[in-house]
Design a protein around this motif. Structure first.
Motif, mmCIF file in Angstrom:
data_model
loop_
_atom_site.group_PDB
_atom_site.id
_atom_site.type_symbol
_atom_site.label_atom_id
_atom_site.label_comp_id
_atom_site.label_asym_id
_atom_site.label_seq_id
_atom_site.Cartn_x
_atom_site.Cartn_y
_atom_site.Cartn_z
ATOM 1 N N LEU A 155 0.827 -1.199 0.000
ATOM 2 C CA LEU A 155 0.000 0.000 0.000
ATOM 3 C C LEU A 155 0.869 1.260 0.000
ATOM 4 O O LEU A 155 0.565 2.231 -0.712
ATOM 5 C CB LEU A 155 -0.924 -0.011 1.213
ATOM 6 N N ILE A 170 -5.752 7.061 -4.721
ATOM 7 C CA ILE A 170 -6.243 5.840 -4.083
ATOM 8 C C ILE A 170 -7.499 6.147 -3.278
ATOM 9 O O ILE A 170 -7.556 7.119 -2.526
ATOM 10 C CB ILE A 170 -5.151 5.225 -3.188
ATOM 11 N N THR A 175 -10.322 0.662 -0.730
ATOM 12 C CA THR A 175 -9.051 -0.056 -0.622
ATOM 13 C C THR A 175 -8.975 -0.799 0.704
ATOM 14 O O THR A 175 -8.816 -0.194 1.769
ATOM 15 C CB THR A 175 -7.876 0.926 -0.762
ATOM 16 N N ILE A 180 -6.495 -2.848 -3.865
ATOM 17 C CA ILE A 180 -6.207 -1.417 -3.959
ATOM 18 C C ILE A 180 -7.023 -0.847 -5.105
ATOM 19 O O ILE A 180 -6.945 -1.346 -6.240
ATOM 20 C CB ILE A 180 -4.709 -1.160 -4.172
ATOM 21 N N THR A 187 -7.392 -0.943 -10.525
ATOM 22 C CA THR A 187 -7.628 -1.840 -9.398
ATOM 23 C C THR A 187 -6.536 -2.898 -9.355
ATOM 24 O O THR A 187 -6.169 -3.463 -10.386
ATOM 25 C CB THR A 187 -8.994 -2.539 -9.518
#
Length: 229
Positions: A155, A170, A175, A180, A187
């Motif tokens: 992440l 994001i 998420t 994510i 995606t």
């Protein structure tokens, strides 16, 4: 989504994704390549699916007889050919990973790492079926996804890519649970061990699932002699 890597994340922009990777992600990237290199022999014909600009091909080519990398992005392939001008035992081709223009049982090793099985956004069983078709019995197909233990590092890396304008913003609400989601439609999903076993269950293969570096989940597939389904 299917054209994201061709339209938004190709060539030099794709290289930037790796250049800004923090140290723990760099370790993950190296561990994946090292794991594959241990299984490649000097006479092997190797195919890399989704090779991008050929980032790992020089490493593969040091161990193998010949390496072919395929991708659908013309920009990445053109950039890769410049980057690989001093690597003589490799070639880059534009090709769809679920419709490979190779004969049955052509390759000793097929490599699809760094979560390529999810990044393609194709039917994953079709992707595995085609990989099994073009791999020799006794050969090895390497698919990798992310380990659950790597979530915070993954992440962080995607957030850095987003801040650099390489990915969209994001979505913090969407998420979660290994997925994510960016607000521009990008995606990134993962494949877990039970899903890998389900995806390979229809084929005449041996399957080995291992965790590497507490960052990667590898599914290593060995086609067996006899008819594939």
């Amino acid at each position: 989504m299917s054209d994201y890597y061709a339209d938004r994340l190709s060539a030099e922009r794709l290289r930037q994704c790796y250049e800004i990777a923090p140290p723990r992600v760099q370790q993950y990237l190296e561990a994946e390549v090292d794991h594959v290199l241990q299984k490649i022999h000097s006479e092997d014909m190797v195919l890399e699916l989704g090779c991008g600009y050929g980032r790992i091909i020089p490493r593969l080519a040091q161990r193998a007889r010949w390496v072919i990398g395929i991708d659908t992005s013309l920009a990445s392939l053109a950039f890769g050919r410049k980057m690989l001008c001093n690597t003589s035992n490799c070639s880059l081709l534009r090709m769809d990973a679920v419709q490979l223009a190779f004969c049955d049982k052509t390759f000793d090793r097929v490599v699809c790492i760094q979560n390529g099985i999810s990044a393609f956004h194709v039917n994953q069983e079709d992707l595995i079926r085609e990989s099994v078709r073009i791999t020799k019995p006794g050969g090895t197909i390497f698919f990798s996804s992310y380990s659950d233990k790597f979530w915070k590092h993954r992440l962080e890396w995607f957030q850095l890519q987003s801040e650099a304008g390489l990915l969209g913003e994001i979505d913090p609400v969407m998420t979660r649970n290994g997925v994510i989601v960016c607000r521009d439609g990008f995606t990134s999903t993962t494949v877990g061990p039970h899903q890998f076993l389900s995806l390979t269950s229809r084929f005449n293969v041996d399957v080995r699932i291992t965790e590497v570096d507490e960052s990667s989940l590898f599914c290593e597939i060995t086609p067996l002699e006899g008819r594939q389904h």
